[in-house]
Design a protein around this motif. Structure first.
Motif, PDB file in Angstrom:
ATOM      1  N   GLY B 106       0.766  -1.263  -0.061  1.00 58.30           N
ATOM      2  CA  GLY B 106      -0.066  -0.082   0.056  1.00 58.30           C
ATOM      3  C   GLY B 106       0.836   1.295  -0.127  1.00 58.30           C
ATOM      4  N   THR B 107       0.095   2.398  -0.132  1.00 60.86           N
ATOM      5  CA  THR B 107       0.845   3.670  -0.183  1.00 60.86           C
ATOM      6  C   THR B 107       0.533   4.529   0.736  1.00 60.86           C
ATOM      7  OG1 THR B 107       0.763   3.580  -2.708  1.00 60.86           O
ATOM      8  CG2 THR B 107       1.265   5.688  -1.858  1.00 60.86           C
ATOM      9  N   VAL B 108       1.704   5.106   1.443  1.00 61.49           N
ATOM     10  CA  VAL B 108       1.590   5.861   2.724  1.00 61.49           C
ATOM     11  C   VAL B 108       2.203   7.302   2.307  1.00 61.49           C
ATOM     12  CG1 VAL B 108       2.072   6.131   5.056  1.00 61.49           C
ATOM     13  CG2 VAL B 108       1.616   3.900   4.247  1.00 61.49           C
ATOM     14  N   ILE B 109       1.104   8.223   2.558  1.00 64.20           N
ATOM     15  CA  ILE B 109       1.708   9.879   2.456  1.00 64.20           C
ATOM     16  C   ILE B 109       1.535  10.300   3.897  1.00 64.20           C
ATOM     17  CG2 ILE B 109       1.109  11.874   1.380  1.00 64.20           C
ATOM     18  CD1 ILE B 109      -0.546  10.280  -0.853  1.00 64.20           C
ATOM     19  N   VAL B 110       2.829  10.710   4.268  1.00 59.93           N
ATOM     20  CA  VAL B 110       2.768  11.165   5.654  1.00 59.93           C
ATOM     21  C   VAL B 110       3.429  12.775   5.669  1.00 59.93           C
ATOM     22  CG1 VAL B 110       3.519   9.145   6.636  1.00 59.93           C
ATOM     23  CG2 VAL B 110       5.265  10.564   5.984  1.00 59.93           C
ATOM     24  N   ASN B 111       2.633  13.296   6.504  1.00 58.73           N
ATOM     25  CA  ASN B 111       2.926  14.868   6.804  1.00 58.73           C
ATOM     26  C   ASN B 111       4.421  14.668   7.435  1.00 58.73           C
ATOM     27  OD1 ASN B 111       3.294  17.582   7.280  1.00 58.73           O
ATOM     28  ND2 ASN B 111       1.720  17.509   8.928  1.00 58.73           N
ATOM     29  N   VAL B 112       5.515  14.765   6.971  1.00 64.24           N
ATOM     30  CA  VAL B 112       6.738  14.507   7.637  1.00 64.24           C
ATOM     31  C   VAL B 112       7.094  15.619   8.395  1.00 64.24           C
ATOM     32  CG1 VAL B 112       8.055  15.818   5.725  1.00 64.24           C
ATOM     33  CG2 VAL B 112       9.123  13.934   7.052  1.00 64.24           C
ATOM     34  N   ASP B 113       6.653  16.646   8.312  1.00 62.74           N
ATOM     35  CA  ASP B 113       6.878  17.817   9.398  1.00 62.74           C
ATOM     36  C   ASP B 113       6.078  17.450  10.800  1.00 62.74           C
ATOM     37  OD1 ASP B 113       7.766  19.582   7.489  1.00 62.74           O
ATOM     38  OD2 ASP B 113       5.961  20.268   6.929  1.00 62.74           O
ATOM     39  N   VAL B 143       6.086  13.955   2.810  1.00 66.14           N
ATOM     40  CA  VAL B 143       5.389  15.343   2.157  1.00 66.14           C
ATOM     41  C   VAL B 143       5.612  16.345   3.583  1.00 66.14           C
ATOM     42  CG1 VAL B 143       3.989  16.717   0.980  1.00 66.14           C
ATOM     43  CG2 VAL B 143       4.275  14.311   0.442  1.00 66.14           C
ATOM     44  N   PRO B 144       6.572  17.547   3.221  1.00 68.29           N
ATOM     45  CA  PRO B 144       6.461  18.479   4.431  1.00 68.29           C
ATOM     46  C   PRO B 144       5.064  19.377   4.253  1.00 68.29           C
ATOM     47  CG  PRO B 144       7.990  19.218   2.554  1.00 68.29           C
ATOM     48  CD  PRO B 144       7.302  17.860   2.175  1.00 68.29           C
ATOM     49  N   MET B 145       3.812  18.786   4.779  1.00 66.85           N
ATOM     50  CA  MET B 145       2.759  19.651   4.442  1.00 66.85           C
ATOM     51  C   MET B 145       2.500  20.789   5.304  1.00 66.85           C
ATOM     52  SD  MET B 145      -0.319  16.243   4.129  1.00 66.85           S
ATOM     53  CE  MET B 145       0.435  14.885   3.482  1.00 66.85           C
ATOM     54  N   THR B 146       3.000  20.670   6.641  1.00 66.77           N
ATOM     55  CA  THR B 146       2.885  21.727   7.504  1.00 66.77           C
ATOM     56  C   THR B 146       3.627  23.112   6.734  1.00 66.77           C
ATOM     57  OG1 THR B 146       2.429  20.269   9.018  1.00 66.77           O
ATOM     58  CG2 THR B 146       2.993  22.454   9.914  1.00 66.77           C
ATOM     59  N   LEU B 148       4.768  23.594   3.896  1.00 67.62           N
ATOM     60  CA  LEU B 148       4.443  24.169   2.631  1.00 67.62           C
ATOM     61  C   LEU B 148       3.323  25.240   2.768  1.00 67.62           C
ATOM     62  CD1 LEU B 148       5.231  21.156   0.236  1.00 67.62           C
ATOM     63  CD2 LEU B 148       6.546  23.370   0.578  1.00 67.62           C
ATOM     64  N   THR B 149       2.351  24.519   3.622  1.00 65.44           N
ATOM     65  CA  THR B 149       1.133  25.277   3.928  1.00 65.44           C
ATOM     66  C   THR B 149       1.377  26.666   4.776  1.00 65.44           C
ATOM     67  OG1 THR B 149      -0.015  23.230   4.106  1.00 65.44           O
ATOM     68  CG2 THR B 149      -1.085  25.224   5.019  1.00 65.44           C
ATOM     69  N   MET B 150       2.250  26.520   5.807  1.00 66.82           N
ATOM     70  CA  MET B 150       2.431  27.690   6.425  1.00 66.82           C
ATOM     71  C   MET B 150       3.435  28.960   5.421  1.00 66.82           C
ATOM     72  SD  MET B 150       3.394  26.214  10.053  1.00 66.82           S
ATOM     73  CE  MET B 150       4.017  27.427  10.944  1.00 66.82           C
ATOM     74  N   GLU B 151       4.150  28.327   4.496  1.00 67.39           N
ATOM     75  CA  GLU B 151       4.531  29.292   3.338  1.00 67.39           C
ATOM     76  C   GLU B 151       3.523  29.845   2.662  1.00 67.39           C
ATOM     77  OE1 GLU B 151       7.750  31.121   2.159  1.00 67.39           O
ATOM     78  OE2 GLU B 151       7.823  29.396   3.543  1.00 67.39           O
ATOM     79  N   VAL B 152       2.499  29.335   2.449  1.00 71.32           N
ATOM     80  CA  VAL B 152       1.325  29.839   1.735  1.00 71.32           C
ATOM     81  C   VAL B 152       0.662  30.858   2.647  1.00 71.32           C
ATOM     82  CG1 VAL B 152      -0.901  29.153   1.071  1.00 71.32           C
ATOM     83  CG2 VAL B 152       0.794  27.857   0.216  1.00 71.32           C
ATOM     84  N   GLY B 153       0.573  30.584   3.619  1.00 72.93           N
ATOM     85  CA  GLY B 153       0.083  31.583   4.800  1.00 72.93           C
ATOM     86  C   GLY B 153       0.557  32.704   4.923  1.00 72.93           C
ATOM     87  N   LYS B 154       2.073  32.744   4.887  1.00 71.24           N
ATOM     88  CA  LYS B 154       2.890  33.768   4.805  1.00 71.24           C
ATOM     89  C   LYS B 154       2.659  34.712   3.666  1.00 71.24           C
ATOM     90  CE  LYS B 154       7.132  32.980   6.264  1.00 71.24           C
ATOM     91  NZ  LYS B 154       8.656  32.280   6.064  1.00 71.24           N
ATOM     92  N   GLN B 155       2.420  34.000   2.414  1.00 68.29           N
ATOM     93  CA  GLN B 155       2.210  35.112   1.173  1.00 68.29           C
ATOM     94  C   GLN B 155       0.847  35.682   1.493  1.00 68.29           C
ATOM     95  OE1 GLN B 155       2.110  32.158  -1.896  1.00 68.29           O
ATOM     96  NE2 GLN B 155       4.068  31.485  -1.503  1.00 68.29           N
ATOM     97  N   VAL B 156      -0.380  34.947   2.010  1.00 70.54           N
ATOM     98  CA  VAL B 156      -1.457  35.853   2.469  1.00 70.54           C
ATOM     99  C   VAL B 156      -1.517  36.516   3.396  1.00 70.54           C
ATOM    100  CG1 VAL B 156      -3.828  35.310   2.729  1.00 70.54           C
ATOM    101  CG2 VAL B 156      -2.715  33.599   1.371  1.00 70.54           C
ATOM    102  N   ARG B 161      -0.147  30.145  13.058  1.00 70.77           N
ATOM    103  CA  ARG B 161      -1.026  29.343  13.759  1.00 70.77           C
ATOM    104  C   ARG B 161      -2.187  29.118  12.889  1.00 70.77           C
ATOM    105  NH1 ARG B 161      -1.061  27.760  19.078  1.00 70.77           N
ATOM    106  NH2 ARG B 161      -3.271  27.184  19.760  1.00 70.77           N
ATOM    107  N   ASP B 162      -2.643  30.104  12.294  1.00 73.14           N
ATOM    108  CA  ASP B 162      -3.989  29.971  11.336  1.00 73.14           C
ATOM    109  C   ASP B 162      -3.616  29.236  10.301  1.00 73.14           C
ATOM    110  OD1 ASP B 162      -5.306  31.367  13.518  1.00 73.14           O
ATOM    111  OD2 ASP B 162      -5.246  33.141  12.606  1.00 73.14           O
ATOM    112  N   ALA B 163      -2.266  29.641   9.622  1.00 73.67           N
ATOM    113  CA  ALA B 163      -2.153  28.918   8.390  1.00 73.67           C
ATOM    114  C   ALA B 163      -1.866  27.566   8.525  1.00 73.67           C
ATOM    115  CB  ALA B 163      -0.839  29.689   7.772  1.00 73.67           C
ATOM    116  N   GLU B 164      -1.234  27.105   9.753  1.00 73.18           N
ATOM    117  CA  GLU B 164      -1.068  25.609   9.907  1.00 73.18           C
ATOM    118  C   GLU B 164      -2.490  24.884   9.802  1.00 73.18           C
ATOM    119  OE1 GLU B 164      -1.791  24.097  12.846  1.00 73.18           O
ATOM    120  OE2 GLU B 164      -0.652  22.118  12.452  1.00 73.18           O
ATOM    121  N   ARG B 165      -3.463  25.392   9.962  1.00 78.76           N
ATOM    122  CA  ARG B 165      -4.715  24.615  10.241  1.00 78.76           C
ATOM    123  C   ARG B 165      -5.087  24.487   8.922  1.00 78.76           C
ATOM    124  NH1 ARG B 165      -8.506  28.306  13.976  1.00 78.76           N
ATOM    125  NH2 ARG B 165     -10.180  26.659  13.175  1.00 78.76           N
TER     126      ARG B 165
END
Lengths: 340, 643
Positions: B106-113, B143-146, B148-156, B161-165
């Motif tokens: 099976g395939t496992v995708i983890v949020n490595v962060d 995949v460093p999901m947290t 990369l998402t926080m990076e997006v949050g910074k742009q916005v 803390r809110d971006a991480e959600r």
């Protein structure tokens, strides 16, 4: 239901063909008679009148009325009556209950019916004993009461039904007793006229298991000195010639006074419509039991939104906003896709 | 979307994806949106939400893991899938709690962060599973999901803390790419759902796109996949959960019967969503009362029924316990009433959020005295709609309380549903009594509330407000006909039979059971007999057996009391009758007692539905076939399968 005038009826029209089976001498007979004699005066129809009861001696009441009725299960009458009253606002729904039914097994339903202010007229026959199960103490029995289940005396403090009702946000609360038909009828009439939940506590004698529980206050010779009639807008007075009264002491307690000593101006003027239930509550606690001068009459009668009417209004508002419900629209409301 | 590196897209006929994270990670939302998009795309789907009873268990712990499993397919499927093909694990606890469900490969995708020392410790790992060899045999994508998402949050320009959600939207984007899902429906959904919360909507949108682009551009994935639409009957489709379908079925039934709908209910998992849904639909004239307790829920419904409304109460097991006395009253009153029980693991508080076919015997026998009650069970989420209508039909036709059984799996699970044409729904005839129905000895006309309809055994429904039909009903035994209180011993026996015969007679009005046996009734050696939510797993298990060239039959019951008239004959046509149930054997007891057949139970008590493979294994065992034959995976639940 129709625009035809309400037919004239007599007591006989409101009595069913069933044989009344309470013990001879039971106070329930006089309550039944008071009701059957009052209803012809209220301008109501038999078919629009429903009596709902739970379990206990009092709960047989609906069988003796030639109206619609349900003799349900122990304690649940206020819940059942709630479902009926909110779906059928055209009906007069009466609940008949006793001290065990209403305050022990059914306490939860009673307080919530009053809190919601459902349009119900609740008659609580309080005889301070379990009659149908043959003589155990009830939640209104006095502490120390010796019964079959408390041979060494009850350890429990009793409920005061009027206090409970006031604490449960009831918008109408009254007390009467089975020895005074006219007073009972007046209380029933007032409770029936009230929009919302109305509770009437009726001191009722169980001549088999708790005979004389109220005789110290409701006996013909005792009433004048022991019953304190509450009359809206009037100073609270009782006793032969109205020589005694209720006044508030400087520390905020209610106390019994001699009018001659205290002066008429010191007497508390009864106000049923007072928003704050505090004084009504204090009046309900004036007597520690039916052996001290006890207020009877209407303690509280205030206007509060009636629950069923609110429910109906929300439906009308929603229909005004969205139009009457359309089933096909509902089934597609979660988003659809088409396969051809 | 930006740079697209051309890469291979492989075709799959089906895939099972499991999203797992902390209770606060939004896994239910992520999974249900992935399902919606797949349904819109035309796949067949089946879902299994799996969440803890605690609203927020401590973050990062095993107790707090919430998961959503969805099975998408290019053909008709019946279950949310046995083993996930893909696990998305947002933290170490989610990995640890779910890896055991996966088959090797099976395939496992983890949020490595999230795999830091503290989180690993909270999940009970002594070593990082991404670094030792414990995931050998799985394809693992880190995949460093947290971050990369926080990076997006910074742009916005939102707080970290809110971006991480928003990291669940990153995961949704990534999996959407992996399975070639169209992106527009999700972007539109985010815009609608977060309308007015601009920053949140923007971060979610950007996180979703970032996840999608990450799949496209990162050299991590060698290919993505396509699951083609499933051929389906022409029509308009929607996705429904069982609880929504059930609520809609009640509204539909009330319209068909031309009765106002009243619901008295006390909140309880997993039934509360029916109360919520009906409370929203006031423009249908629906009255809902959130009662002070379970007893008032059913009591108020009885009162409403006395007044001529369609009285309904909804609950789950512990609430059904509390309603028992009132149900007995309704039996004696002979008033229409629908009691909906969304079953969950018991006894007592048990497993509030886990499914179990816990209450069949309770529904059947859970009252004192001879107190028969018809029982209906829904078998799929969408079938809850039809089951509700059938429960109402029986209740109003026969003037009786009816228990409608669903369960946590059906309640929260969803599937595509071909929306019926409202005009095709069956009519439900209700006639209130308006006239006296009996002539007294003296020739006068009277109303007898217990004078029965000769066809159905139903008593007349005379509602308050009807002049001349004033009558009293109650819990005390009633004289037959007149309905007066009666302690007569012969009358009690007669009335007991009348009540029992009325319920038994319902069988005359229900269809014979359909037997799914390609060789005709009695053709196979083994019959699988099921009820309720096991339908999908049993039918899928039967398919697997047949795919091996072996024969098996399947009968699924909607009516549990009374049984369809032909059930006894059908059961006696098979050498072996297997009854899979997610309880310790309830239907199997009923059919053994009723028909004297040697039916055997297959019990599973894990708060989860059956896997198709478990059903397959049980049939193979009954047929004397070798279960261990290569290619069969009787998934590690040996203790759950007995036969």
């Amino acid at each position: 239901m129709t625009d035809v005038a309400v037919p004239n009826t007599t007591r006989k029209d409101w009595a069913s063909d069933q044989e009344v089976r309470w013990c001879p001498g039971c106070g329930d007979y006089s309550i039944l008679a008071a009701m059957q004699m009052l209803l012809p005066e209220l301008g109501v129809r038999r078919e629009n009148t429903v009596f709902v009861s739970g379990i206990g001696c009092a709960a047989r009441f609906p069988y003796y009325m030639s109206t619609y009725g349900m003799h349900s299960i122990h304690g649940r009458a206020p819940a059942i009556a709630t479902g009926l009253a909110v779906t059928r606002p055209d009906l007069d729904v009466w609940v008949v209950s006793g001290d065990g039914d209403a305050l022990s097994i059914g306490g939860n339903h009673l307080i919530h019916a009053m809190r919601r202010n459902v349009n119900l007229t609740i008659l609580l026959f309080n005889n301070q004993i379990y009659g149908l199960t043959k003589g155990q103490y009830s939640p209104t029995s006095e502490q120390g009461k010796v019964t079959k289940s408390t041979p060494f005396g009850s350890l429990e403090a009793p409920f005061n039904p009027v206090s409970v009702a006031l604490g449960a946000e009831a918008s109408f609360v009254a007390r009467t007793h089975d020895m005074d038909r006219k007073h009972m009828q007046e209380m029933f009439r007032r409770a029936h006229a009230h929009r919302g939940a109305a509770l009437v506590e009726i001191y009722q004698n169980c001549n088999v298991f708790n005979d004389g529980a109220f005789s110290q206050i409701s006996g013909r010779d005792q009433r004048a000195e022991m019953l304190i009639p509450l009359e809206h807008g009037q100073p609270i007075r009782f006793g032969a010639d109205g020589g005694r009264g209720v006044a508030m002491s400087t520390d905020g307690h209610l106390q019994l006074v001699d009018v001659a000593e205290a002066g008429e101006a010191a007497l508390l003027v009864h106000d049923e419509t007072r928003e704050d239930p505090g004084l009504a509550f204090a009046l309900s606690r004036l007597a520690r039991g039916p052996f001290e001068p006890t207020p009877i009459g209407v303690f509280r009668d205030v206007v509060r939104p009636e629950y069923g009417a609110g429910m109906a209004q929300q439906i009308l508002d929603a229909q005004e906003r969205k139009g009457p419900g359309d089933l096909a629209t509902l089934l597609a409301s979660g988003g659809t896709w088409t396969v051809s | 979307m930006s740079t697209v590196i051309p890469r291979q897209t492989k075709e799959l006929d089906r895939v099972v994806v499991r999203f797992a994270g902390d209770s606060g990670d939004g896994m239910q939302l992520t999974g249900s949106q992935f399902t919606t998009v797949s349904s819109l795309f035309g796949n067949d789907t089946a879902t299994l939400p799996d969440f803890p009873a605690e609203i927020r268990a401590p973050a990062g712990t095993l107790a707090g893991v919430s998961a959503f499993q969805v099975h998408i397919s290019d053909h008709d499927i019946l279950t949310p899938g046995d083993a996930p093909n893909v696990l998305v694990a947002m933290n170490p606890a989610a990995l640890r709690a779910n890896i055991g469900l996966m088959d090797a490969g099976g395939t496992v995708i983890v949020n490595v962060d999230a795999f830091d020392e503290r989180s690993l410790e909270k999940a009970g790992y002594t070593a990082n599973p991404l670094e030792d060899d414990s995931l050998t045999g799985y394809t693992v994508y880190e995949v460093p999901m947290t971050s990369l998402t926080m990076e997006v949050g910074k742009q916005v320009g939102v707080k970290p803390r809110d971006a991480e959600r928003s990291k669940n939207f990153f995961a949704l984007g990534l999996v959407s790419w992996l399975y070639s899902r169209p992106v527009e429906p999700t972007l539109e959904w985010i815009a609608t759902r977060f309308a007015g919360k601009d920053a949140v909507g923007e971060v979610n949108t950007k996180a979703f796109k970032a996840g999608y682009h990450f799949g496209e551009t990162a050299e991590l994935f060698e290919s993505n996949y396509q699951v083609r639409p499933a051929p389906a009957e022409a029509g308009t489709y929607t996705n429904v959960t069982g609880n929504t379908a059930l609520a809609w079925g009640l509204i539909a039934a009330a319209q068909l019967a031309k009765l106002p709908l009243f619901l008295g209910s006390y909140p309880i998992t997993p039934a509360s969503d029916i109360l919520h849904e009906l409370s929203k639909q006031k423009h249908f004239g629906v009255r809902t009362l959130q009662a002070e307790d379970e007893i008032a829920g059913i009591g108020s419904a009885i009162g409403a029924a006395f007044g001529g409304a369609l009285g309904v109460t909804t609950t789950s097991g512990p609430g059904l316990d509390l309603k028992s006395e009132s149900l007995g009253l309704a039996v004696n009153l002979e008033l229409p009433l629908v009691v909906v029980d969304i079953q969950r693991g018991g006894p007592s508080t048990g497993l509030p959020t886990k499914t179990e076919q816990s209450d069949l015997l309770h529904a059947m026998y859970g009252r004192h005295g001879e107190s028969p009650v018809p029982i209906i069970a829904a078998r799929t989420p969408a079938d809850c709609f039809d089951a509700a209508i059938e429960a109402v039909r029986i209740a109003v036709t026969y003037r009786t309380p009816v228990i409608l059984l669903s369960d946590g799996y059906l309640a929260n699970g969803s599937e595509p549903w071909r929306v019926p044409d409202v005009a095709d729904l069956p009519a439900i005839d209700v006639t209130f009594a308006t006239e006296p129905n009996h002539t007294a000895d003296d020739g006068s006309l009277e109303f007898w509330p217990y004078k029965r309809d000769p066809e159905t055994g139903a008593r007349p429904w005379a509602v308050p407000g009807t002049p001349g039909l004033e009558h009293r009903i109650g819990g005390l035994e009633k004289a037959h006909g007149s309905g007066n209180v009666s302690y007569d011993t012969g009358n009690h026996e007669r009335m007991s039979h009348e009540r029992a015969d009325k319920i038994a007679g319902i069988a005359k009005g229900i269809p014979a059971v359909e037997v799914d046996d390609p060789d005709g009734v009695g053709g196979a050696e083994v019959l699988l007999l099921g009820w309720g939510s096991t339908y999908g797993a049993i039918a899928a298990g039967a398919r697997r057996v047949r795919a091996r060239g072996l024969a098996v039959a399947h009968v699924h019951l909607v009516h549990l009391n009374p049984f369809p008239a032909n059930l006894g004959d059908v059961l006696r046509s098979y050498r072996t009758v297997l009854v899979p149930e997610t309880n310790l054997g309830q239907l199997v007891r009923l059919v053994r007692a009723e028909f004297l057949v040697d039916a055997q139970g297959i019990a599973k008590m894990q708060g989860l539905p059956f896997h198709a493979a478990e059903i397959e294994a049980a049939v193979l065992q009954a047929l004397g076939e070798d279960i261990a034959e290569p290619g069969i995976t009787a998934r590690g639940n040996a203790e759950g399968v007995t036969s």
